[in-house]
Every structure is written in structure tokens, then in C-alpha cells.
Design an enzyme around this catalytic site. Structure first.
Site, PDB file in Angstrom:
ATOM      1  N   ASP A  92       6.646 160.374  39.222  1.00 23.84           N
ATOM      2  CA  ASP A  92       7.897 161.301  38.519  1.00 23.84           C
ATOM      3  C   ASP A  92       9.172 160.711  39.552  1.00 23.84           C
ATOM      4  O   ASP A  92      10.067 160.525  38.822  1.00 23.84           O
ATOM      5  CB  ASP A  92       7.689 162.729  38.511  1.00 23.84           C
ATOM      6  N   LEU A  93       8.736 160.957  40.804  1.00 17.95           N
ATOM      7  CA  LEU A  93      10.178 160.911  41.671  1.00 17.95           C
ATOM      8  C   LEU A  93      10.639 159.436  41.575  1.00 17.95           C
ATOM      9  O   LEU A  93      11.859 159.011  41.587  1.00 17.95           O
ATOM     10  CB  LEU A  93      10.055 161.241  42.974  1.00 17.95           C
TER      11      LEU A  93
END
Length: 414
Positions: free
Chosen positions: A186-187
Site C-alpha cells: 500500500d505504501l
């Protein structure tokens, strides 16, 4: 952006690099909210769009803060949604669809993280929205991207780690692979989406034409596998879990000491000699078995000669002592716990732990790693409650009168 301003520090808005940029954030959880948060931290006005009856479910993620103002708010949610304005819009209703189009006409960027095709089914895909605003930068974050045979598959962070190759490389050689201990899929996707958005904005400013920024978690994770791809394509070597070791650089990894562990990376001849001198055994640097970097790279030599030396040396000292001894000369760092990082004076000096209001309380969370010499630190505001700024945005940004706002509220569009 009409009369709508960022929440805090308006007096400094002219100094913000992205001042005047309006971002519509139609995302949930982290892959997306983190991207728009970074843009907000740099001064963009970010409007978080949520369904009036089904807001971002990350609002229920722990830890929850119970403060003076309400029953509780998620510090997790606040960390990734600070500095944003909040509006509720039902994108399935005709009035809601039209309202989003009105917002798009005055926006510069729209960020979404639905499965590819979802926005098209709503009648709000890029081709439709670009008719409203040809300059719109449409940033789409998904598990597999907007093209390719797997584009419609559902995905989470672990999906990206699994299909991007990173999971297969992480852990210890005698055990099953281990996921990286954070939501790196996600990051990473959010970071690439931010870079792509800024590049597309630059292009839109010069050409008048927006475009789609298509970022996939799988693609993003693949780029984090360091030398694994070229090792396979050139030598046929398959990256596998190595624990805390490097594929070929030695000594370079985790070593135990009196009160924990340190990272030591003194693999070059210069650093190795300095290390031997630091521990009062300079003759070790001249040992014909380990006197060159290439010899120390050999796994058998490293395990038999180098590792025992380091473990003997390090075992007599604590983490802080070893860091002090190494100083600015040798790459040696304590492996810190999160509490140790949060309380680290250097982290404080970098303003990397900031206080943000959550449920009326002040909560410490990570700050912005982007430091700009002329702009300085940009004030950070709180995350919005669901639809907190709906009426303000409708009246000041879209110039709707009270009668029209009441109709939208009564009809469930907002």
C-alpha cells in the site's frame, strides 16, 4: 479554491509548494489516502469524498482515541487523512454523480483506489470526467493496474507482497517466507502514485491536457526487490529468504550485543580496518584470510572468521555504547524498537514526530519526511470527520444556495 481554505496555517499558504492545487480523494484505507495525504502535506487542498452511509472503514481501525469531543476516533485513520477537508457524496445517486462532476470541473487531481472498472460502472470513469475537465489528472491505484489479464482481481497489501516477489525473498532460509512487517504494498503504491501525480500535473500545466496515472501494487513491489530480477535474468539465480544477511556483501547485517542487536555494515577495507582498530585488534585487518573485501564476501570465510570476531567484540557492549564508539566513522546503528525511534533526539530534531488533534486529544504520529529548504515546515491539520466540510464546500466552492444544499441532503446525495 473559491473560499475554501486548508484547515491550519492559512497565513503561510503562499509558501506551500502545492498551494492552489485541488485534489479529490475518493480512496479508502491506505493505498490512496497516503498519496493524497502527502499532497496535502505539501500544501494541496485535498477534499476527501466519502459515501454518506458508508464512510472509509479505516475510521474503525485501532488504536482508537476517546477524547473530550466524541466517543472516539481512529488514530490510524487520522495519520493517513490529516490536513484534508471532508465531504460526503453518494456516487450511486444521479445528484451525487452530478455533484462529483461539478467538483471535478474545479479540481486538478482525482485519486481513486477502486478495482479497475468500478468508476466506469458508476459513469464516472476517466473518459467521462475528462469531458468535464480536460486538465484533470486521474490517479488510479489498484492491485494489478488498469491493463493486463489480472487487472480485475481484488487485492490487498499482502497481495502485492505475494505477487510482486517480495514475500518469497523475506524471512529465514530454513523457514517458510515471511511477509514484510508493514503494509509496504500500500505504501509503495501510494509513493509512486504521488510521484506520477506530480509529473502529470507538470505536464497538464504546460499542455493543458490531463492523463491517467496508473499505479499497481504488484508493479510497485517488483521495483523493491533490489537485485533479484537481474540476478535471475543474467545468472538464473532465484532470490530466497536470507534472514538478516545480504546476498553477497559481508559483513553486512544484524549482530547481537549486550542489550539487543545492531546493524553493522563495515564491509569495505577502510571500514573493516577502522573496526579492527576500534576494538583494539588492528592485526585482524592483516589476517591473510580476511584482509580484503572480496575474501570477506566468501560465505564460508565470513561464517568461520568474520562473524565470530564481530560477535565477540559486540557482546561486551550495549547498543548505545557501540553507536558512540562507531560515531561518524563506521556504519553501525542500534536496531531500535518503535518506542526508541519515537523518543530518538535525532528524529525529534528532524520534526518527524508531530502532534495532530484526534478526538480532541493531541496524538503523536509520524511527520513528513520531505524537507524543503525555502518552504520550511508546513503546519499539519487534523483529519476530517465524515462530511465535516460538506456544507462549506457546497456553498463556498460550488456556490450552491441553501435551498439546493437542502435538496441534496434530503435526497441522500450528500
Amino acid at each position: 479554491m473559491g473560499g475554501v481554505k486548508a484547515q491550519d496555517g492559512d497565513a503561510r499558504e503562499e509558501a506551500r509548494p502545492l498551494a492552489g492545487i485541488v485534489v479529490l480523494d475518493i480512496t479508502r484505507v491506505v493505498a490512496g489516502p497516503f498519496c493524497s495525504m502527502l499532497l496535502a502535506d505539501l500544501g494541496a487542498t485535498v477534499i476527501k469524498v466519502e459515501h454518506p452511509d458508508d464512510p472509509d472503514y479505516a475510521r474503525s481501525f485501532p488504536p482508537m482515541v476517546t477524547g473530550k469531543e466524541d466517543a472516539g476516533e481512529s488514530a490510524f485513520f487520522s495519520q493517513f487523512n490529516r490536513n484534508k477537508l471532508g465531504i460526503t457524496v453518494n456516487l450511486k445517486s444521479p445528484d451525487g454523480k452530478e455533484l462529483l462532476k461539478q467538483l471535478v470541473r474545479q479540481a486538478d487531481v482525482l485519486v481513486e483506489n477502486f478495482r479497475p472498472g468500478t468508476m466506469d460502472k458508476l459513469g464516472l470513469g476517466y473518459e467521462e470526467l475528462r469531458r468535464c475537465n480536460p486538465r484533470l489528472v486521474y490517479t488510479a491505484i489498484s492491485g494489478f493496474g488498469r491493463t493486463g489479464p489480472n487487472s480485475s482481481r481484488p487485492a490487498f497489501d499482502n497481495t502485492g507482497q505475494a505477487v510482486g516477489g517480495l514475500w518469497s525473498m523475506n524471512g529465514y532460509p530454513d523457514r517458510p517466507p515471511v511477509r514484510v512487517g508493514t503494509i509496504i504494498g500500500d505504501l509503495a503504491a501510494s509513493l509512486y502514485a504521488t510521484i506520477g501525480t506530480l509529473a502529470a500535473l507538470r505536464s497538464a500545466e504546460s499542455t493543458g491536457n490531463g492523463q491517467v496515472v496508473d499505479v499497481s501494487q504488484q508493479d510497485s513491489i517488483l521495483t523493491l526487490t533490489e537485485n533479484a530480477v537481474v540476478r535471475y535474468t543474467t545468472k538464473g539465480e532465484v532470490a530466497a529468504p536470507l534472514g538478516n544477511d545480504h546476498p553477497f556483501v559481508r559483513p553486512y547485517g544484524q549482530f547481537p550485543c549486550k542489550d539487543g542487536y545492531v546493524f553493522f555494515g563495515g564491509y569495505t577495507d577502510k571500514f573493516w580496518r577502522l573496526t579492527c582498530e576500534m576494538f583494539g585488534e588492528p592485526h585482524q585487518a592483516d589476517d591473510p584470510e580476511i584482509d580484503t573485501m572480496e575474501k570477506r564476501f566468501d560465505p564460508e570465510v565470513a561464517d568461520r572468521k568474520v562473524k565470530p570476531l564481530l560477535e565477540r567484540w559486540f557482546s561486551a557492549y550495549g547498543k548505545a555504547e557501540l553507536e558512540a564508539m562507531a560515531g561518524d566513522r563506521i556504519p553501525l546503528s542500534a536496531i531500535r524498537s518503535v518506542p526508541e525511534v519515537v523518543e530518538d533526539p535525532h528524529v525529534a530534531a528532524r520534526n518527524m514526530i508531530v502532534e495532530i488533534p484526534v478526538a480532541g486529544e493531541s496524538v503523536r504520529m509520524f511527520g513528513s519526511p520531505i524537507k524543503l529548504s525555502r518552504t520550511g515546515e508546513i503546519p499539519l491539520g487534523k483529519a476530517p470527520t465524515p462530511g465535516e466540510h460538506t456544507r462549506t464546500i457546497l456553498s463556498e466552492f460550488l456556490k450552491l444556495d441553501e435551498e439546493e444544499i437542502r435538496r441534496l441532503v434530503d435526497g441522500g446525495a450528500v
